[in-house]
Design an enzyme around this catalytic site. Structure first.
Site, short mmCIF file in Angstrom:
data_model
loop_
_atom_site.label_atom_id
_atom_site.label_comp_id
_atom_site.label_asym_id
_atom_site.label_seq_id
_atom_site.Cartn_x
_atom_site.Cartn_y
_atom_site.Cartn_z
N LYS A 165 -12.23 -1.83 6.98
CA LYS A 165 -11.42 -2.66 7.86
C LYS A 165 -11.92 -2.58 9.30
O LYS A 165 -12.14 -3.57 9.95
CB LYS A 165 -9.95 -2.24 7.81
N ASP B 119 -1.75 6.69 6.17
CA ASP B 119 -2.78 5.74 5.75
C ASP B 119 -3.04 4.86 6.99
O ASP B 119 -2.19 4.07 7.37
CB ASP B 119 -2.25 4.91 4.57
N TRP C 186 0.84 -1.20 0.00
CA TRP C 186 0.00 0.00 0.00
C TRP C 186 0.87 1.24 0.00
O TRP C 186 0.57 2.21 -0.70
CB TRP C 186 -0.95 0.00 1.20
C1 LIG Z 1 -7.16 -2.05 2.35
C2 LIG Z 1 -6.10 -1.03 2.38
C3 LIG Z 1 -5.97 -0.08 1.35
C4 LIG Z 1 -6.84 -0.07 0.13
O1 LIG Z 1 -8.08 0.43 0.42
P1 LIG Z 1 -9.17 0.69 -0.71
O2 LIG Z 1 -10.26 1.28 0.09
O3 LIG Z 1 -9.48 -0.64 -1.31
O4 LIG Z 1 -8.60 1.62 -1.71
C5 LIG Z 1 -4.98 0.89 1.48
N1 LIG Z 1 -4.16 0.90 2.54
C6 LIG Z 1 -4.26 0.01 3.54
C7 LIG Z 1 -3.32 0.09 4.69
C8 LIG Z 1 -5.22 -0.98 3.49
O5 LIG Z 1 -5.32 -1.88 4.47
#
Ligand SMILES: *Cc1c(COP(=O)(O)O)cnc(C)c1O
Length: 376
Positions: A210, A186, A119
């Site tokens: 999540k 993030d 990511w």
């Molecule tokens: C799942 C995840 C993403 C991607 O998220 P989307 O909503 O599918 O774009 C990005 N960063 C992390 C840390 C994730 O766990």
């Protein structure tokens, strides 16, 4: 009098509660949600706020939905102790769109990124459209199984981007790196799992799917002062100011996911907030890592205990037992474990222990691992 529809529902309920085995949901995302969130959302799908209409079929500008948006933003601020001067937004496009929106809005000519996984790498790729991206450190040399520690951060970069929890590789940055420049994070897979000092960040983003709600909503917490500093023109939908000025209603928000996120926020508040959540999360993670250390069949993929994620516990079969991987997956599945197959880039297994996962599910997984070990 029981009419056929009621009877069918009653049978289904009995089947779910009694006949069907209890499922322990370890999916990495979309992932487990509190029962409270699911029940309240199910009710509102039929009758939202006493309107007699579904939450899916009322205007986002109705007073009932505006109240939902106001309360959810308020609760995000309250639970994470967001200081004054920050805005909370509910956007769409997932964390992946934030990879692009962040540099579009916050990066002049230079930004810094800590590369701790897929990511983080994807976030860096988007930032490169806007100027110089300094990779301050990377753990790619060891398939991202650790968090780099000693590195310097360029003081002329506009921000240092970190991925606090690496969902795929099972590492977590529980302490902010020392940097003189503001942080951007993030936090898709560990937001609301522990307290965070928001004042160190210019921006935090997280896809809801999540630890918050269904896919379709993305939370952004942004420091107002950090905006408006870049020279480039920013298209309307990609400009945070648009969404701040319109209270996340410049365009139609993801009404149903936002409603569900509100229920999770209420649940979290009732549970004692992120401070209490952190205690339970530490307990759950400690239980599982201890078993991984003890059980001769398994090893955690992250060797340094300091770097281990509390949210996504990644593990593989010990070298002597590598051939048992498929057998264990089948055994665990037969015991009601769901979603423990590891991401293809790590292999093995991954058990995600998000806020809504009860301690009893971790216990059930540990018992499954112990039962499997007995016959080997
Ligand atoms: C799942 C995840 C993403 C991607 O998220 P989307 O909503 O599918 O774009 C990005 N960063 C992390 C840390 C994730 O766990």
């Amino acid at each position: 009098m029981i009419v056929p529809g009621d009877l069918r529902r009653a049978v289904l309920l009995i089947y779910q509660k009694v006949v069907q085995m209890k499922k322990h949901n370890f999916y990495a995302g979309p992932s487990i949600l509190p029962e409270f969130t699911k029940e309240k959302t199910a009710e509102a799908v039929v009758n939202f706020a006493g309107t007699g209409l579904s939450v899916m079929e009322v205007s986002h500008r109705s007073k009932e939905f505006v109240a939902v948006m106001d309360e959810v933003c308020q609760l995000v601020k309250e639970l994470l102790h967001v200081p004054d001067g920050y805005s909370v937004l509910f956007l769409q496009g997932g964390a992946s769109l934030q990879f692009l929106m962040v540099p579009y809005n916050l990066m002049g000519k230079k930004s810094a990124y800590l590369n701790t996984g897929s990511w983080a790498s994807k976030a860096m790729k988007e930032a490169k459209y806007f100027g110089e991206v300094v990779e301050v450190a990377s753990s790619k040399d060891a398939n991202f199984n650790y968090i780099p520690k000693d590195y310097s951060v360029p003081s002329d970069a506009d921000y240092l981007h970190i991925t606090t929890n690496n969902t795929i590789f099972g590492t977590e940055l529980l302490k902010e790196p020392d940097a003189e420049i503001p942080l951007v994070a993030d936090m898709s897979s560990d937001i609301f799992s522990r307290p965070v000092d928001i004042s160190k960040y210019n921006l935090i983003y997280a896809g809801a799917q999540k630890n918050l709600g269904p896919a379709g909503a993305t939370v952004v917490i942004v420091k107002n002062e950090a905006l408006g500093k870049v020279d480039r023109p920013i298209p309307t939908m990609l400009n945070y100011k648009t969404h701040i000025d319109h209270g996340s209603m410049f365009n139609t928000p993801a009404t149903l996911p936002v409603f569900a996120c509100l229920q999770t926020m209420r649940w979290l508040k009732e549970k004692g907030g992120v401070e209490e959540m952190e205690k339970v999360n530490i307990e759950k993670a400690n239980m599982l890592y201890s078993e991984l250390e003890r059980n001769k069949l398994f090893v955690p993929t992250v060797t340094n205990p300091e770097d281990r994620s509390r949210m996504n516990v990644t593990f593989i079969m010990a070298p002597d037992y590598a051939e048992l991987e498929a057998e264990f997956l089948g055994f665990a599945t037969s015991k009601g474990m769901v979603g423990i197959k590891g991401h293809r880039s790590v292999g093995g297994f991954r058990a995600s222990l998000y806020n809504a996962l009860p301690v009893e599910s971790v216990r059930a997984l540990i018992e499954t691992m112990q039962d499997f070990e007995k016959n080997k």
